[in-house]
Write a protein that holds these residues in place. Structure first.
Motif, PDB file in Angstrom:
ATOM      1  N   PRO A  16      31.835  42.358  41.939  1.00 44.68           N
ATOM      2  CA  PRO A  16      31.771  40.894  41.794  1.00 44.68           C
ATOM      3  C   PRO A  16      33.147  40.253  41.952  1.00 44.68           C
ATOM      4  O   PRO A  16      34.189  40.873  41.696  1.00 44.68           O
ATOM      5  N   GLY A  17      33.133  39.007  42.352  1.00 40.65           N
ATOM      6  CA  GLY A  17      34.360  38.226  42.457  1.00 40.65           C
ATOM      7  C   GLY A  17      34.393  37.122  41.425  1.00 40.65           C
ATOM      8  O   GLY A  17      33.351  36.562  41.070  1.00 40.65           O
ATOM      9  N   VAL A  18      35.584  36.823  40.945  1.00 39.06           N
ATOM     10  CA  VAL A  18      35.752  35.758  39.943  1.00 39.06           C
ATOM     11  C   VAL A  18      36.844  34.798  40.412  1.00 39.06           C
ATOM     12  O   VAL A  18      37.966  35.227  40.717  1.00 39.06           O
ATOM     13  N   GLY A  22      38.007  45.450  36.699  1.00 37.87           N
ATOM     14  CA  GLY A  22      37.062  45.904  37.708  1.00 37.87           C
ATOM     15  C   GLY A  22      36.538  44.844  38.653  1.00 37.87           C
ATOM     16  O   GLY A  22      35.640  45.117  39.451  1.00 37.87           O
ATOM     17  N   TYR A  23      37.109  43.644  38.607  1.00 35.80           N
ATOM     18  CA  TYR A  23      36.665  42.557  39.480  1.00 35.80           C
ATOM     19  C   TYR A  23      37.721  42.258  40.534  1.00 35.80           C
ATOM     20  O   TYR A  23      38.884  42.641  40.396  1.00 35.80           O
ATOM     21  N   GLU A  60      34.410  30.651  49.316  1.00 33.45           N
ATOM     22  CA  GLU A  60      34.054  31.361  50.547  1.00 33.45           C
ATOM     23  C   GLU A  60      35.125  32.394  50.909  1.00 33.45           C
ATOM     24  O   GLU A  60      34.811  33.493  51.378  1.00 33.45           O
ATOM     25  N   LEU A  61      36.377  32.050  50.679  1.00 32.75           N
ATOM     26  CA  LEU A  61      37.455  33.001  50.926  1.00 32.75           C
ATOM     27  C   LEU A  61      37.251  34.255  50.081  1.00 32.75           C
ATOM     28  O   LEU A  61      37.380  35.384  50.575  1.00 32.75           O
ATOM     29  N   LEU A  62      36.911  34.072  48.799  1.00 34.19           N
ATOM     30  CA  LEU A  62      36.680  35.212  47.912  1.00 34.19           C
ATOM     31  C   LEU A  62      35.450  36.000  48.345  1.00 34.19           C
ATOM     32  O   LEU A  62      35.469  37.235  48.379  1.00 34.19           O
ATOM     33  N   GLN A  63      34.382  35.310  48.678  1.00 31.37           N
ATOM     34  CA  GLN A  63      33.153  35.992  49.088  1.00 31.37           C
ATOM     35  C   GLN A  63      33.362  36.867  50.323  1.00 31.37           C
ATOM     36  O   GLN A  63      32.711  37.905  50.479  1.00 31.37           O
ATOM     37  N   ASN A  64      34.269  36.448  51.199  1.00 28.75           N
ATOM     38  CA  ASN A  64      34.505  37.172  52.442  1.00 28.75           C
ATOM     39  C   ASN A  64      35.517  38.303  52.308  1.00 28.75           C
ATOM     40  O   ASN A  64      35.773  39.017  53.284  1.00 28.75           O
ATOM     41  N   HIS A  65      36.080  38.476  51.113  1.00 24.12           N
ATOM     42  CA  HIS A  65      37.049  39.555  50.924  1.00 24.12           C
ATOM     43  C   HIS A  65      36.345  40.906  51.026  1.00 24.12           C
ATOM     44  O   HIS A  65      35.212  41.065  50.575  1.00 24.12           O
ATOM     45  N   GLY A  77      29.551  39.376  47.914  1.00 22.50           N
ATOM     46  CA  GLY A  77      29.530  37.918  47.978  1.00 22.50           C
ATOM     47  C   GLY A  77      28.366  37.259  47.272  1.00 22.50           C
ATOM     48  O   GLY A  77      28.368  36.033  47.074  1.00 22.50           O
ATOM     49  N   ASP A  78      27.369  38.038  46.865  1.00 21.79           N
ATOM     50  CA  ASP A  78      26.238  37.478  46.132  1.00 21.79           C
ATOM     51  C   ASP A  78      26.475  37.458  44.627  1.00 21.79           C
ATOM     52  O   ASP A  78      25.613  36.986  43.879  1.00 21.79           O
ATOM     53  N   ARG A  79      27.618  37.992  44.189  1.00 17.84           N
ATOM     54  CA  ARG A  79      27.907  38.036  42.749  1.00 17.84           C
ATOM     55  C   ARG A  79      29.270  37.390  42.500  1.00 17.84           C
ATOM     56  O   ARG A  79      30.315  38.028  42.621  1.00 17.84           O
ATOM     57  N   ILE A  80      29.238  36.094  42.189  1.00 22.80           N
ATOM     58  CA  ILE A  80      30.458  35.312  42.022  1.00 22.80           C
ATOM     59  C   ILE A  80      30.378  34.490  40.737  1.00 22.80           C
ATOM     60  O   ILE A  80      29.347  33.866  40.443  1.00 22.80           O
ATOM     61  N   ALA A  81      31.466  34.491  39.989  1.00 23.07           N
ATOM     62  CA  ALA A  81      31.595  33.647  38.796  1.00 23.07           C
ATOM     63  C   ALA A  81      32.906  32.873  38.895  1.00 23.07           C
ATOM     64  O   ALA A  81      33.724  33.107  39.794  1.00 23.07           O
TER      65      ALA A  81
END
Length: 267
Positions: free
Chosen positions: A55-57, A81-82, A125-130, A135-139
């Motif tokens: 996941p990304g935060v 772990g994120y 979007e920048l984080l999702q594309n890392h 990219g479906d798990r973002i907080a």
């Protein structure tokens, strides 16, 4: 230098990796990106030793701007772990050392909610594309000014799994509506925070309850504004501001945040 350009519905941005550092197994990158012609500086941190996507935060800074405190929070999340992206809401170079400058930067940024959303969505979007991110798990989590930002993104229905507000303003002209809020919401506030009085706390609970939002709110008795920032005591003394660091509240809110992420990302 590699440049990536992506089209967004609300904004366009170009990303340039400006520097990379390795801290043990943790990787960090300072990045410059543009939104609607303005340049911003962000900071990404992740554990390169973990192969699976995680996941990304998003980390939204205090009213001081994108500073070392925000970057430090991103690094703590990476160690947990994120992949974390400490974004920039003001623009490159707009980091305040004095409350007057911080107030000006904040007022400029918040004068147009569409601008705020565009900047947030570009960073998201920048984080999702890392490469390391699912990219479906973002907080998103925010501090002070940033706490208000993430709450408003939830109110606007941004597709986030959860948001966490630390000593953020709770009142807003934007109101949560039933069926519109996608994120679970967690709020940590100080019981003695003069900038977030008890009527704001009560109004938020009523608003979220009426909108059927999953809200967890923790109020720490006797705790002042900016309780997560170790620099708050110095700032309070230097500028005569009612702010102060509280180690117990900082630890409890951080531990609660990690439990929250474990829950929402396991669903």
């Amino acid at each position: 230098m590699k440049t990536i350009t992506t089209a967004l519905s609300a904004a366009t941005f170009a990303l340039s990796l400006t520097s990379t550092q390795v801290i043990a197994d943790m990787q960090t990158e300072t990045v410059e990106y543009t939104v609607n012609g303005d340049t911003f500086t962000g900071y990404i941190a992740w554990d390169d030793d973990v192969e699976a996507k995680r996941p990304g935060v998003l980390v939204v800074h205090e009213w001081w701007g994108h500073n070392e405190f925000a970057r430090g929070q991103a690094e703590k999340l990476a160690k947990a772990g994120y992949t974390a992206f400490a974004l920039d809401m003001y623009g490159s170079g707009k980091v305040a050392d004095h409350p007057d400058d911080a107030k000006q930067f904040m007022q400029e940024a918040t004068s147009d909610i569409d601008n705020i959303k565009s900047r947030f969505m570009a960073a998201m979007e920048l984080l999702q594309n890392h490469d390391s991110v699912d990219g479906d798990r973002i907080a998103a989590q925010g501090y002070c000014f940033g706490g208000a930002v993430v709450l408003n993104m939830a109110r606007l229905g941004v597709d986030l799994d959860g948001v966490v507000s630390y000593h953020g303003a709770l009142g807003s002209s934007i109101k949560a509506e039933a069926g519109k809020v996608n994120a679970r919401v967690q709020v940590y506030t100080g019981g003695a925070d003069q900038m977030v009085p008890s009527d704001q706390v009560a109004d938020l609970v009523r608003e979220m309850q009426d909108a059927e939002v999953d809200l967890t709110l923790v109020s720490f008795p006797g705790v002042l504004h900016s309780f997560t920032n170790p620099e708050a005591d110095r700032i309070g003394k230097e500028f005569g501001m009612p702010v102060g660091y509280d180690n117990a509240a900082a630890k409890r809110s951080w531990d609660g945040t990690l439990r929250f992420y474990n829950e929402i990302f396991a669903e």
